[in-house]
Structures are given as structure tokens and as C-alpha cells.
Design a protein around this motif. Structure first.
Motif, mmCIF file in Angstrom:
data_model
loop_
_atom_site.group_PDB
_atom_site.id
_atom_site.type_symbol
_atom_site.label_atom_id
_atom_site.label_comp_id
_atom_site.label_asym_id
_atom_site.label_seq_id
_atom_site.Cartn_x
_atom_site.Cartn_y
_atom_site.Cartn_z
ATOM 1 N N THR A 241 0.819 -1.218 0.000
ATOM 2 C CA THR A 241 0.000 0.000 0.000
ATOM 3 C C THR A 241 0.855 1.271 0.000
ATOM 4 O O THR A 241 0.326 2.364 -0.154
ATOM 5 C CB THR A 241 -0.930 0.049 1.230
ATOM 6 N N PHE A 263 0.152 10.643 -5.179
ATOM 7 C CA PHE A 263 -0.269 9.263 -4.933
ATOM 8 C C PHE A 263 -0.853 8.586 -6.174
ATOM 9 O O PHE A 263 -0.453 7.480 -6.549
ATOM 10 C CB PHE A 263 -1.306 9.255 -3.796
ATOM 11 N N ALA A 264 -1.824 9.281 -6.817
ATOM 12 C CA ALA A 264 -2.549 8.626 -7.915
ATOM 13 C C ALA A 264 -1.601 8.266 -9.066
ATOM 14 O O ALA A 264 -1.807 7.267 -9.753
ATOM 15 C CB ALA A 264 -3.686 9.499 -8.414
ATOM 16 N N ARG A 267 0.858 5.431 -7.870
ATOM 17 C CA ARG A 267 0.100 4.188 -7.761
ATOM 18 C C ARG A 267 -0.021 3.472 -9.108
ATOM 19 O O ARG A 267 -0.057 2.253 -9.179
ATOM 20 C CB ARG A 267 -1.285 4.558 -7.224
ATOM 21 N N GLN A 268 -0.115 4.250 -10.162
ATOM 22 C CA GLN A 268 -0.283 3.656 -11.491
ATOM 23 C C GLN A 268 0.973 2.928 -11.965
ATOM 24 O O GLN A 268 0.933 2.150 -12.908
ATOM 25 C CB GLN A 268 -0.663 4.738 -12.504
ATOM 26 N N HIS A 309 0.015 6.005 -21.498
ATOM 27 C CA HIS A 309 -0.487 4.638 -21.426
ATOM 28 C C HIS A 309 0.133 3.803 -22.553
ATOM 29 O O HIS A 309 0.126 4.216 -23.705
ATOM 30 C CB HIS A 309 -2.001 4.602 -21.562
ATOM 31 N N GLU B 74 -8.030 3.709 -12.516
ATOM 32 C CA GLU B 74 -6.585 3.888 -12.520
ATOM 33 C C GLU B 74 -6.235 5.374 -12.319
ATOM 34 O O GLU B 74 -5.293 5.708 -11.605
ATOM 35 C CB GLU B 74 -6.109 3.436 -13.898
ATOM 36 N N GLN B 75 -7.020 6.236 -12.948
ATOM 37 C CA GLN B 75 -6.771 7.676 -12.840
ATOM 38 C C GLN B 75 -6.920 8.169 -11.405
ATOM 39 O O GLN B 75 -6.334 9.175 -11.018
ATOM 40 C CB GLN B 75 -7.749 8.468 -13.730
ATOM 41 N N GLN B 76 -7.735 7.467 -10.625
ATOM 42 C CA GLN B 76 -7.914 7.845 -9.220
ATOM 43 C C GLN B 76 -6.788 7.305 -8.335
ATOM 44 O O GLN B 76 -6.751 7.590 -7.147
ATOM 45 C CB GLN B 76 -9.249 7.288 -8.685
ATOM 46 N N GLY B 77 -5.929 6.500 -8.927
ATOM 47 C CA GLY B 77 -4.878 5.876 -8.129
ATOM 48 C C GLY B 77 -5.219 4.441 -7.773
ATOM 49 O O GLY B 77 -4.581 3.831 -6.931
ATOM 50 N N LEU B 80 -6.910 1.374 -4.008
ATOM 51 C CA LEU B 80 -6.508 1.902 -2.698
ATOM 52 C C LEU B 80 -7.147 3.246 -2.396
ATOM 53 O O LEU B 80 -7.351 3.604 -1.241
ATOM 54 C CB LEU B 80 -4.986 2.087 -2.646
ATOM 55 N N ALA B 81 -7.449 4.013 -3.434
ATOM 56 C CA ALA B 81 -8.033 5.335 -3.231
ATOM 57 C C ALA B 81 -9.442 5.224 -2.648
ATOM 58 O O ALA B 81 -9.956 6.180 -2.087
ATOM 59 C CB ALA B 81 -8.065 6.107 -4.545
ATOM 60 N N PHE B 84 -8.515 1.461 1.357
ATOM 61 C CA PHE B 84 -7.103 1.367 1.728
ATOM 62 C C PHE B 84 -6.894 0.121 2.590
ATOM 63 O O PHE B 84 -7.072 0.122 3.814
ATOM 64 C CB PHE B 84 -6.673 2.633 2.481
ATOM 65 N N TRP B 85 -6.501 -0.926 1.928
ATOM 66 C CA TRP B 85 -6.302 -2.218 2.592
ATOM 67 C C TRP B 85 -5.502 -3.121 1.652
ATOM 68 O O TRP B 85 -5.735 -3.051 0.434
ATOM 69 C CB TRP B 85 -7.666 -2.871 2.899
ATOM 70 N N PRO B 86 -4.586 -3.960 2.133
ATOM 71 C CA PRO B 86 -4.241 -4.168 3.549
ATOM 72 C C PRO B 86 -3.470 -2.985 4.145
ATOM 73 O O PRO B 86 -2.658 -2.381 3.472
ATOM 74 C CB PRO B 86 -3.366 -5.423 3.526
ATOM 75 N N ASP B 87 -3.768 -2.744 5.408
ATOM 76 C CA ASP B 87 -3.184 -1.611 6.115
ATOM 77 C C ASP B 87 -2.293 -2.167 7.217
ATOM 78 O O ASP B 87 -2.647 -2.159 8.394
ATOM 79 C CB ASP B 87 -4.332 -0.763 6.686
ATOM 80 N N ILE B 118 -3.996 9.157 1.918
ATOM 81 C CA ILE B 118 -4.997 8.343 1.235
ATOM 82 C C ILE B 118 -5.634 7.346 2.215
ATOM 83 O O ILE B 118 -6.759 6.897 2.021
ATOM 84 C CB ILE B 118 -4.371 7.623 0.015
ATOM 85 N N VAL B 184 -5.537 4.940 -26.507
ATOM 86 C CA VAL B 184 -5.080 4.023 -25.456
ATOM 87 C C VAL B 184 -4.780 2.627 -25.992
ATOM 88 O O VAL B 184 -3.693 2.091 -25.788
ATOM 89 C CB VAL B 184 -6.129 3.930 -24.323
#
Lengths: 360, 325
Positions: A241, A263-264, A267-268, A309, B74-77, B80-81, B84-87, B118, B184
Motif C-alpha cells: 500500500t 499518490f494517484a 500508484r499507477q 499509457h 486507474e486515474q484515481q490511483g 486503494l483510493a 485502503f487495505w491491507p493496512d 490516502i 489508449v
């Protein structure tokens, strides 16, 4: 018994025959290994447009290759834990020499030439002692192994030649593995990656370790700029995480710089960088994240500039216009920093690395 | 001759295209459902039965949407966004405690809240506020109450953004994979591969995290490592995800995945026999055995799906993504 006259004649002709150059192999600018639709593997030479210059069958899945700086000879490495590396004559595909890892060693899949191509240096695992070593092979002696030096850490992965053509820079990923346990990491809790700068005689010139927070960031891939700036890409082995920076730069005598990002975006990247390269003008670094299907472009002086991408993109190399990129779907792309332009699509799956050939 | 050649190509391409097209239809439904449930959640008052019921509904809907992890999510991250787990290091507890102790004004608007860890966002943070004894003692109008509102509004905002992105743009990008101007997906296979990778990842997450973490070892089971155990959602999360996967695999695979469907049906029949939604009793051998059985069945569904759906769509998981170095 050898006929003395014939023997002499042979010597004379050898010394007067013009040496072969990369032009004799069709002037490839890039090398990459691939899996073919039939399930076989091969090493390819590519031109600037991504077109095939040569294709040489490999006995098994490859990882990276390295090109001799002047002679049309390439070394194709088996993927880790591999026991062979093939030195190939790229003018005709002939095997010049099969390099076998000595007892107690296996290759990690990368190598580089130093001293105008006189010596090939390969990253290897001394797995009984859990230490990284660099094997040194003499080209003048038909790639005989003439010795080995310590890599300065555990789990050396990519190795590059510094601009002086004498110094080696090694990414010691820090991960201890043993062939009896496949790719299982045996030292996750006390791993300590570093970048080591070494001479061929084993003299350690400098070493860079990141802060303790990043101890689980395995430094694995690098590229070197003409002024000696090293770009490196990492693979996070810690808590999934967390989103640590994965790309940075280092110059001998200075602190490393890490490129953080929101983060976002981090994360990608899925905590995984597959390969890195400098752009042709040296102002940018490209890094691939095949698990996230992304390619990141960083301005060396600023940080993350773009995230593009590209499905299963992993190979990246320097290109005059920016970067050349390959993916698992057979595509070859030029990246100018802001976007990707497809140059060619082959019916192949390009393997992890794309390397420059005849880089001036 | 030319016509014959074209028809052969169409015949070969149709199933792949149809499959992905159907997958997009289902994806749009999932994200619409999640958006709707998240808006309802955001309208709930910070305490009481309503918010609890709406939390469960929205969490169920999120599990459905989460199986399509590429594109807008994916755009939001990524997941996890929103969850949020595993923590492992208790980041959610720390982040929420810090906000409350500092009475941090960052929760007053969405923009500032985006800069907060996050771990203080999403369903697990909300669960902590609604179910953990250390956090639930708050009154209407308190800082904690505003924090709950902010978390639910953040979830709703993300759900709306993703739903809108799928509807306005991304559905078309996936449907038109392989078109010359597609930004894409340069081939239809790439879009199909995105689905296969995403579904396989969701199954793997159930097997290796949602189940493996609380199981621990037989000597040392770890019930508190279960996902969302505070609200007894360890099992419901798995169930909601599997129901969504079942629907998606059927859509993508048309009727070409009989073994996967059968394995999934057996799994969905088996789940309700487990009487421990929080996985609190993993130390009891009987329960442990049941949960291990689920783990094996999930693994088998994944194996079957990779083969059947992969064959039908004509793709594998990523060559480099799967086996890097």
C-alpha cells in the motif's frame, strides 16, 4: 602437423582483412529479444523505424542484450537465473562463443563492455555465499573468463559503462536468491540495495545507498548520461500500500535525487519500474511500468512530466527524438516526451529490454 | 476473393469484439450502480441506521466496480483510493486520529482533503469512524461527524467522476480499441487483455490477500488481518466481488467459458455455508477448513478463466507485466 607456410599465410590474411563493423550487420540501432508466435525465442536487430535488420534464434527466453561498441557482436543473456550468455556475430548469426557461468554462479541477465570493447563484464550471483560478483571476460582471448570482482552488494542486476569507458556502474538490487528456491527472496527483512562504481580490477570508487526508508526499494535498472549522471529505476519490495518514488538520479560525490509524485500517479506505476533510459538530448528520463501499462517521462531537472499509457510496455532505449519503446504486443514506438508514435508492429512479444547499439 | 478474405477476418474478429463490447455494457452498469449507491451514502447523516445500511450498499457496489481496475479507476490511483487495505502499519487509524486531534481544517473542502493521507479516504476509513469503539463516540455537529461527511462525499465524488468518465469517454475508447486514432488501445487485443488482467487480478487479490492474510498460519491465525472485519464484511466483500466477476466473465466470454462458469457457480453456492462474515473464527479448524476451501476454489476459477476467457478473447496476461525482472 600444421603446414607452416599455410599458417603464416593465414596470419597475414587475418591482419589485413578489414575488421567488420556494425555496417556489416545492416546497421541496427537497437537490439531486443522477443518471443515468437511459434513459442520460440530470438534476438533482433532493429533500425530507427523499428524494422527488422536481423533475427538470430535463441535457445531459450532472453532478458537483455548488450552490443559491442564497434564490432558487430552482441551478447544475449538468458533470463535470471540463467546459466548461459551467447556472443553472436550479427553479420551472419553465427555463435562466436557460448559463455557459461562457472560453478556456483549464474547470470542475472545484463552485461556491458568496457575499454573500447576489450572486456565484457557480466552481473552474476555467487549464490552459495549470497554475494554479487561481476564476471570479466576477455574478447581478445575469445571471450575467456579471466576473473571476477565483487559487485559491491547483493543481487547485482543492470551494469553500465561510465563515460570514461573504464568505470563500471552496478545496480545491486539487494535481493538474495538461490537457484534452489527459484526467484524467492531470502533476505527481504535486511535487504540493502546500492549503486556501486567499480574499476575492472575490483577497486570500489564510490557507492550510493538510499535512506533507510527506501531500503526495500530494489535498484535494478540504470542508464548513464554523457556527463556521468546515472538514472535509476527501482522495484518496491515493501508494503504494497506504500507508494515510494521509483526513479532517481545519482552522480558520484553527490546525494541521490528521487522523483516523487502524487499518490494517484505513483500508484499507477504499480511499484515497479521495468527499464529506464535517458532521452537523446539527455534532458529527460523515460521509465517503463509494464505492470501498470504506463511509461513515465521525467524532466531531469524538474521531475515527472508525463505519464503515457502503453499496454505491457517494458523496453526503453535512447533515441535521437527522445526514446524508443517496445511492448509485449510487438509494437515499436518513438516517444518525443509528450506522446508515443507507433513505428512498427511485429507479430512478436518483445521481452523486457531494448538496448542501444552503436550509440555515439 | 477479396470478399471471401474479408469475411474470414470478420468471423475471427467478431467473438472478441462482441465479448469486449458486452463487457463494456456490464462495466457501465457497475459504475452506474456504484455512483448511485455512493450518492445515497453521501446524503446520509453521519450517524444512525441509515448511514450503516447505505455504507453496506455502497461497499457492495464498490466491490462490483472495483473488478474493472483499468481506465477511470486507474486515474484515481486504483482501488486503494477507495479501499485502503491491507493496512499493515495501521495508517488509517493514525491518519484519522491525527485529523481529529488536530481538528485539521483540511476536511472542510474536497480539494484540501485530497492532500490528506490516502489512508483517511474510502471505505476502510469510513468503517473505522462508524464501527471502531475508539472512533464512534461522537455527536451530531462534531468534528468527527464532519469528517464522516467528508469521507462519504469524497467517495461519492470519485464514484461520480469515474462513472462520468466511463459514460462520456472510456467506454468508447474500449469499444473502439484498435481504431487508428484510439489514444489508449492500439489493438482490440489490448482492450481484451486489460479485462483479463483486471479480472485475474481481482481473483488473485481474494486468494492472496483477502483470504490468505486472516488465515495466517495454522499455528498463528490472524483474524484481525481480515478485510473490513469491524463491520463483518470480510466475507460479504468476497461474495460481492465474485458475483460481479461471474456476471462480467459471462458477458466477456459469451457462452465460451463453461468450466469457469461451473467452478464459479459451485463457489457461489458454497459461500453462504460459511457462518462467519468477519472471519473472526479462523482459529477454529472447521471454519478454517471452509475458508481454505474457498481459497482453493477461487484459485481454480482464476485458472479456468485465464484459459477459457483468454482463449476466447485471443489474449494472454501481459508478457512483461507477468514476468519482469
Amino acid at each position: 602437423m600444421t603446414n607452416r607456410r599455410l599458417f603464416l599465410a593465414g596470419l597475414i590474411s587475418a591482419s589485413t582483412t578489414p575488421r567488420l563493423t556494425w555496417a556489416d550487420a545492416g546497421n541496427p540501432t537497437l537490439l531486443a529479444a522477443a518471443k515468437e508466435p511459434s513459442g520460440t525465442f530470438a534476438l533482433f536487430g532493429l533500425d530507427d523505424n523499428g524494422g527488422e535488420v536481423f533475427r538470430i534464434p535463441l535457445p531459450d527466453r532472453g532478458h537483455a542484450a548488450c552490443a559491442h561498441p564497434t564490432a558487430p557482436e552482441a551478447v544475449g543473456f538468458a533470463r535470471r537465473p540463467g546459466n548461459f550468455a551467447l556472443v553472436i556475430d550479427c553479420t551472419n548469426g553465427d555463435l562466436i562463443k557460448k559463455l557459461e557461468a562457472p560453478a556456483g554462479r549464474h547470470f542475472y541477465g545484463h552485461g556491458t563492455f568496457v575499454e573500447n570493447g576489450a572486456y565484457l563484464c557480466t552481473t552474476e550471483n555467487d549464490y552459495e555465499h549470497g554475494q554479487g560478483v561481476i564476471g570479466v571476460w576477455s574478447r581478445a582471448q575469445n571471450y575467456r573468463r579471466i576473473g571476477e570482482i565483487t559487485s559491491g552488494g547483493i543481487g547485482p542486476h543492470e551494469i553500465c559503462t561510465m563515460p570514461d569507458d573504464q568505470t563500471l556502474v552496478v545496480a545491486n538490487g539487494g535481493l538474495k536468491t538461490h537457484p534452489d528456491h527459484g526467484r524467492e527472496i531470502l533476505n527481504l527483512d535486511d535487504m540493502q540495495p546500492n549503486i556501486s562504481y567499480l574499476k575492472r580490477d575490483g577497486h570500489l570508487i564510490a557507492q550510493m545507498q538510499l535512506d533507510d526508508d527506501f531500503r526495500k526499494n530494489s535498484i535494478r535498472h540504470m542508464d548513464v548520461r554523457a556527463d556521468g549522471l546515472v538514472a535509476f529505476g527501482m522495484q518496491w519490495q515493501g508494503d504494497e500500500t506504500e507508494t515510494p518514488p521509483l526513479v532517481g538520479t545519482h552522480q558520484i560525490g553527490k546525494e541521490a535525487t528521487l522523483f516523487d509524485a502524487p499518490f494517484a500517479q505513483l500508484r499507477q506505476m504499480k511499484n515497479y519500474i521495468g527499464s529506464v533510459a535517458f532521452s537523446g538530448d539527455g534532458t529527460q528520463i523515460g521509465a517503463t511500468s509494464p505492470r501498470g501499462n504506463k511509461v513515465q517521462i521525467y524532466d531531469v531537472e524538474v521531475g515527472l512530466r508525463a505519464m503515457l499509457h502503453r499496454s505491457d510496455a517494458c523496453g526503453i532505449a535512447t533515441d535521437r527524438a527522445g526514446f524508443k519503446i517496445t511492448d509485449g504486443g510487438g509494437g515499436v514506438y518513438t516517444c518525443t516526451g509528450g506522446d508515443l508514435v507507433a513505428k512498427k508492429r511485429h507479430a512478436l512479444a518483445w521481452d523486457n529490454h531494448l538496448v542501444n547499439c552503436q550509440r555515439s | 476473393m477479396m470478399r471471401k478474405f474479408l469475411s474470414v477476418i470478420l468471423l475471427m474478429a467478431t467473438p472478441v469484439y462482441g465479448g469486449v463490447d458486452h463487457g463494456v455494457d456490464v462495466t457501465l452498469e457497475f459504475y452506474q450502480r456504484f455512483d448511485d449507491a455512493a450518492q445515497t451514502l453521501a446524503q446520509s447523516s453521519c450517524q444512525g441506521d441509515d448511514i450503516i445500511a447505505n455504507y453496506h450498499r455502497a461497499y457492495d457496489a464498490w466491490n462490483g466496480a472495483s473488478i474493472v481496475s483499468f481506465g477511470p479507476l486507474e486515474q484515481q490511483g486504483g482501488a486503494l483510493a477507495l479501499a485502503f487495505w491491507p493496512d499493515k502499519k495501521g495508517f488509517t487509524t493514525k491518519a484519522l486520529s491525527r485529523l481529529i486531534t488536530d481538528q485539521d481544517k483540511a476536511i472542510e473542502n474536497g480539494e484540501d482533503f485530497a492532500t490528506v493521507s490516502i489512508a483517511a479516504h474510502g471505505f476502510l476509513a469510513l468503517e473505522m469512524m462508524l464501527f471502531d469503539p475508539d472512533f464512534i463516540q461522537f455527536s451530531e455537529g462534531s468534528y468527527s461527524c464532519k469528517l464522516v461527511d467528508r469521507i462519504t462525499q469524497d467517495i461519492a465524488g470519485k464514484a461520480a467522476t469515474m462513472n462520468a468518465a466511463w459514460k462520456s469517454e472510456f467506454a468508447k475508447i474500449v469499444r473502439d480499441a484498435g481504431d487508428a486514432t484510439n489514444p489508449v488501445y492500439l489493438t482490440q487485443q489490448e482492450a481484451a487483455q486489460a479485462y483479463l488482467t483486471s479480472l485475474s487480478g481481482a481473483l488473485e487479490f481474494i486468494e492472496t490477500s483477502r483470504i490468505a492474510r486472516p488465515l495466517g498460519t495454522i499455528q498463528r491465525p490472524r483474524p484481525k488481518r481480515a478485510e473490513a472485519w469491524r463491520s463483518a464484511r470480510a466475507l460479504p466483500n468476497i461474495q460481492a466481488t465474485l458475483i460481479a466477476l461471474d456476471e462480467m466473465i459471462r458477458a466477456l466470454g459469451d457462452d465460451a467459458t463453461p468450466e469457469t462458469n461451473e467452478a464459479m457457480a459451485a463457489l457461489l453456492r458454497f459461500l453462504p455455508t460459511i457462518n462467519d462474515p468477519a472471519f473472526a473464527s479462523v482459529s477454529e479448524l472447521g471454519v478454517r477448513f471452509q475458508i481454505e476451501t474457498v481459497q482453493t476454489m477461487v484459485h481454480n476459477v482464476n485458472e479456468a478463466m485465464r484459459v477459457e476467457l483468454g482463449t476466447y478473447l485471443g489474449v494472454n496476461l501481459g508478457f512483461n507485466a507477468l514476468d519482469g525482472d
